[in-house]
Design a protein around this motif. Structure first.
Motif, PDB file in Angstrom:
ATOM      1  N   ARG A  18       0.941  -1.611   0.177  1.00 43.16           N
ATOM      2  CA  ARG A  18      -0.109  -0.010  -0.045  1.00 43.16           C
ATOM      3  C   ARG A  18       0.887   1.485   0.058  1.00 43.16           C
ATOM      4  N   ILE A  19       0.991   2.584  -0.839  1.00 40.24           N
ATOM      5  CA  ILE A  19       1.720   3.050  -1.125  1.00 40.24           C
ATOM      6  C   ILE A  19       0.292   4.713  -1.339  1.00 40.24           C
ATOM      7  N   VAL A  20       0.445   5.910  -0.209  1.00 38.82           N
ATOM      8  CA  VAL A  20      -0.422   6.361   0.223  1.00 38.82           C
ATOM      9  C   VAL A  20       0.430   7.946  -0.788  1.00 38.82           C
ATOM     10  N   CYS A  21       0.291   8.350  -0.919  1.00 38.25           N
ATOM     11  CA  CYS A  21       0.730  10.069  -1.620  1.00 38.25           C
ATOM     12  C   CYS A  21      -0.207  11.049  -1.326  1.00 38.25           C
ATOM     13  N   GLU A  22      -0.379  12.189  -0.545  1.00 42.09           N
ATOM     14  CA  GLU A  22      -1.449  13.309   0.099  1.00 42.09           C
ATOM     15  C   GLU A  22      -0.870  14.088   0.927  1.00 42.09           C
ATOM     16  N   ALA A  23      -0.722  15.221   0.105  1.00 40.74           N
ATOM     17  CA  ALA A  23      -0.450  16.778   0.918  1.00 40.74           C
ATOM     18  C   ALA A  23      -1.530  16.798   2.316  1.00 40.74           C
ATOM     19  N   ASP A  33       4.265  -1.733   5.458  1.00 43.00           N
ATOM     20  CA  ASP A  33       2.886  -2.311   4.862  1.00 43.00           C
ATOM     21  C   ASP A  33       2.505  -1.089   4.286  1.00 43.00           C
ATOM     22  N   VAL A  34       2.342   0.381   4.966  1.00 42.22           N
ATOM     23  CA  VAL A  34       1.992   1.579   3.983  1.00 42.22           C
ATOM     24  C   VAL A  34       3.512   2.261   4.292  1.00 42.22           C
ATOM     25  N   ALA A  35       3.573   2.310   2.914  1.00 39.55           N
ATOM     26  CA  ALA A  35       4.874   3.734   2.929  1.00 39.55           C
ATOM     27  C   ALA A  35       3.653   5.071   2.517  1.00 39.55           C
ATOM     28  N   LEU A  36       3.555   6.046   3.393  1.00 43.96           N
ATOM     29  CA  LEU A  36       2.920   6.932   3.209  1.00 43.96           C
ATOM     30  C   LEU A  36       4.206   8.474   3.007  1.00 43.96           C
ATOM     31  N   LEU A  37       3.403   9.225   2.138  1.00 43.44           N
ATOM     32  CA  LEU A  37       4.172   9.899   1.549  1.00 43.44           C
ATOM     33  C   LEU A  37       3.516  11.487   1.358  1.00 43.44           C
ATOM     34  N   ASP A  38       3.820  11.669   2.161  1.00 45.01           N
ATOM     35  CA  ASP A  38       3.381  13.718   3.180  1.00 45.01           C
ATOM     36  C   ASP A  38       4.595  14.771   1.989  1.00 45.01           C
ATOM     37  N   PRO A  39       4.083  15.293   1.389  1.00 45.23           N
ATOM     38  CA  PRO A  39       5.032  16.044   0.470  1.00 45.23           C
ATOM     39  C   PRO A  39       5.125  17.362   2.266  1.00 45.23           C
ATOM     40  N   GLU A  40       4.132  17.169   2.387  1.00 44.48           N
ATOM     41  CA  GLU A  40       4.332  19.298   3.514  1.00 44.48           C
ATOM     42  C   GLU A  40       5.801  18.470   4.526  1.00 44.48           C
ATOM     43  N   LEU A  41       6.028  17.447   4.346  1.00 45.94           N
ATOM     44  CA  LEU A  41       7.185  17.112   5.515  1.00 45.94           C
ATOM     45  C   LEU A  41       8.258  17.155   5.379  1.00 45.94           C
ATOM     46  N   THR A  42       8.638  18.107   3.542  1.00 42.68           N
ATOM     47  CA  THR A  42       9.725  17.708   2.471  1.00 42.68           C
ATOM     48  C   THR A  42       9.776  19.612   2.539  1.00 42.68           C
ATOM     49  N   TYR A  43       8.423  20.489   2.469  1.00 40.76           N
ATOM     50  CA  TYR A  43       8.395  21.727   2.313  1.00 40.76           C
ATOM     51  C   TYR A  43       9.593  22.341   3.061  1.00 40.76           C
ATOM     52  N   GLY A  44      10.168  22.463   4.062  1.00 45.88           N
ATOM     53  CA  GLY A  44      11.187  23.433   4.885  1.00 45.88           C
ATOM     54  C   GLY A  44      12.880  22.710   4.920  1.00 45.88           C
ATOM     55  N   LEU A  45      12.923  21.473   3.728  1.00 48.16           N
ATOM     56  CA  LEU A  45      14.378  20.786   3.500  1.00 48.16           C
ATOM     57  C   LEU A  45      15.367  21.683   3.052  1.00 48.16           C
ATOM     58  N   PRO A  46      16.807  22.340   4.172  1.00 41.66           N
ATOM     59  CA  PRO A  46      17.355  22.966   3.528  1.00 41.66           C
ATOM     60  C   PRO A  46      17.678  22.714   1.873  1.00 41.66           C
ATOM     61  N   ARG A  47      18.569  23.208   1.568  1.00 40.69           N
ATOM     62  CA  ARG A  47      19.221  23.553  -0.079  1.00 40.69           C
ATOM     63  C   ARG A  47      19.884  22.104  -0.328  1.00 40.69           C
ATOM     64  N   LYS A  48      21.076  21.971   0.822  1.00 40.71           N
ATOM     65  CA  LYS A  48      22.512  21.624   0.281  1.00 40.71           C
ATOM     66  C   LYS A  48      20.979  19.450   0.834  1.00 40.71           C
ATOM     67  N   VAL A  49      19.956  19.816   1.174  1.00 39.65           N
ATOM     68  CA  VAL A  49      19.137  18.904   1.777  1.00 39.65           C
ATOM     69  C   VAL A  49      18.925  18.079   0.984  1.00 39.65           C
ATOM     70  N   THR A  50      18.290  19.139   0.399  1.00 41.63           N
ATOM     71  CA  THR A  50      17.316  18.884  -0.871  1.00 41.63           C
ATOM     72  C   THR A  50      18.046  18.369  -2.488  1.00 41.63           C
TER      73      THR A  50
END
Length: 384
Positions: free
Chosen positions: A10-15, A169-186
């Motif tokens: 199961r893969i869930v992708c949702e803000a 069992d579940v891969a949960l992708l929430d793009p909101e968790l990536t919004y504040g990533l520093p440039r180098k990490v991104t």
């Protein structure tokens, strides 16, 4: 062609989907859940959001937030012991690849008679793991959909556990968790995902048509959006596309293998604690250029993913343009591109080359062409 393909059921992708993790875990039957993360995830408030969502669903929560980069075996053992003492019956990995890899081993070993050392290698784990949800906060590792966990042993050598039980069992992708990533990490995590794609597509050992299709899809997403999120971190559509590209790249490489770029990156992480994606970026272009003659056709096939519908006169021209575009992206990423600038002493190079050749040769086996220890050393010196 004979091959096998595995993925998470199961893969869930949702803000905003992190707020729904309690209901997802309750569906899996867990009542006492250990959340595995690092201190940065706590400071960002993501761990608190997860805890509140779980508690609202009637689930008790234990937080283990001591994960470190290139997770040391000792820290993984501490996480396993903490979850076992607390009698956890479910696990959530929340964070980058180190947290997700640690969570896999906690879920697998918390009720097992096996130790970590017993399961280093391929298909050595027995028994069943606890219910597991993986939630990435970076767009790069793809660990949320792989059955691989990489940790650092007491001798500062990267050890790999490969077992189908590690799939969540579940891969949960929430793009909101990536919004504040520093440039180098991104940048580092995005380039890491690109390496996954390229090495999967050119693998000598496990290349297969399903992984190939995923690789081209993922590289198109990553190629179109990586520079966007580096330059415009608030671009939500690009952030979501990067997260999806990273996941699809993870599915591709988990079923086709990575190769020499990862092999050369491992000692840089284990010995000098250079973040994994950055370590891959350091050696990425030189290894691609080393492989050019053997991988010319494959690189030509991947070229449109990064360069669009550009007419090329030959596969050689397309492959050369592909490698040059990778070099340009690494250069524009803002990451340091010299080992000397990251605390690596020149005297360490022969030992690292020997380690790759003797202890991580399985990854050279998947490379488009063979490498000698001297050739590995020459690549390290090229980026020194």
């Amino acid at each position: 062609m004979s091959f096998m393909f595995r993925s998470a059921p199961r893969i869930v992708c949702e803000a905003g989907a992190l707020a729904r993790v309690g209901g997802m875990m309750r569906e899996l039957g867990a009542k006492r859940v250990t959340v595995i993360c690092d201190p940065g995830i706590v400071s960002l408030g993501f761990a608190d959001t997860a805890q509140k969502a779980l508690e609202a669903a009637g689930i008790a929560v234990q937080l283990f937030s001591d994960v470190m980069a290139d997770p040391p075996e000792a820290v993984v053992r501490q996480a396993i012991d903490a979850a076992a003492d607390w009698k956890a019956d479910g696990v959530i990995g929340l964070g980058g690849g180190s947290s997700l890899d640690t969570a896999k081993l906690v879920a697998l070993l918390v009720n097992s008679s096996q130790s970590i050392g017993d399961i280093y290698g391929v298909d050595k784990a027995t028994g069943r793991r606890l219910p597991l949800i993986q939630i990435p906060t970076t767009a790069g590792t793809g660990s949320e959909v792989t059955w691989v966990s990489v940790i650092t042993d007491p001798d500062n050598v990267k050890q790999v556990v490969v077992s189908p039980q590690l799939l969540p069992d579940v891969a949960l992708l929430d793009p909101e968790l990536t919004y504040g990533l520093p440039r180098k990490v991104t940048a580092a995590t995005g380039l890491d995902a690109m390496v996954h794609v390229i090495e999967a597509y050119t693998s000598r050992t496990m290349k297969n048509p399903i992984a190939d299709g995923m690789a081209t899809t993922a590289l198109s997403l990553l190629g179109r959006n990586l520079m966007k999120v580096i330059e415009e971190p608030s671009d939500k559509e690009a952030r979501a596309a990067m997260l999806q590209g990273s996941l699809v790249a993870g599915m591709a490489f988990a079923n086709a293998s990575v190769a020499a770029i990862h092999g050369l990156a491992y000692p840089l992480g284990a010995r000098f604690h250079i973040p994994h994606g950055h370590a891959n970026a350091l050696v990425m272009a030189p290894v691609l250029r080393f492989n050019l003659s053997a991988a010319e056709k494959a690189y030509a096939e991947l070229a449109p993913c990064l360069l669009g519908d550009v007419p090329f006169g030959s596969d050689r021209e397309a492959a050369e343009c592909f490698v040059r575009r990778v070099e340009e992206m690494v250069s524009a990423s803002g990451l340091e591109t010299r080992l000397r600038d990251l605390g690596v002493g020149e005297d360490a190079i022969p030992g690292m080359a020997d380690e790759v050749f003797t202890k991580i040769h399985r990854l050279i086996d998947s490379n488009p062409c063979d490498m000698t220890a001297a050739e590995i050393e020459a690549i390290y010196r090229e980026v020194y």
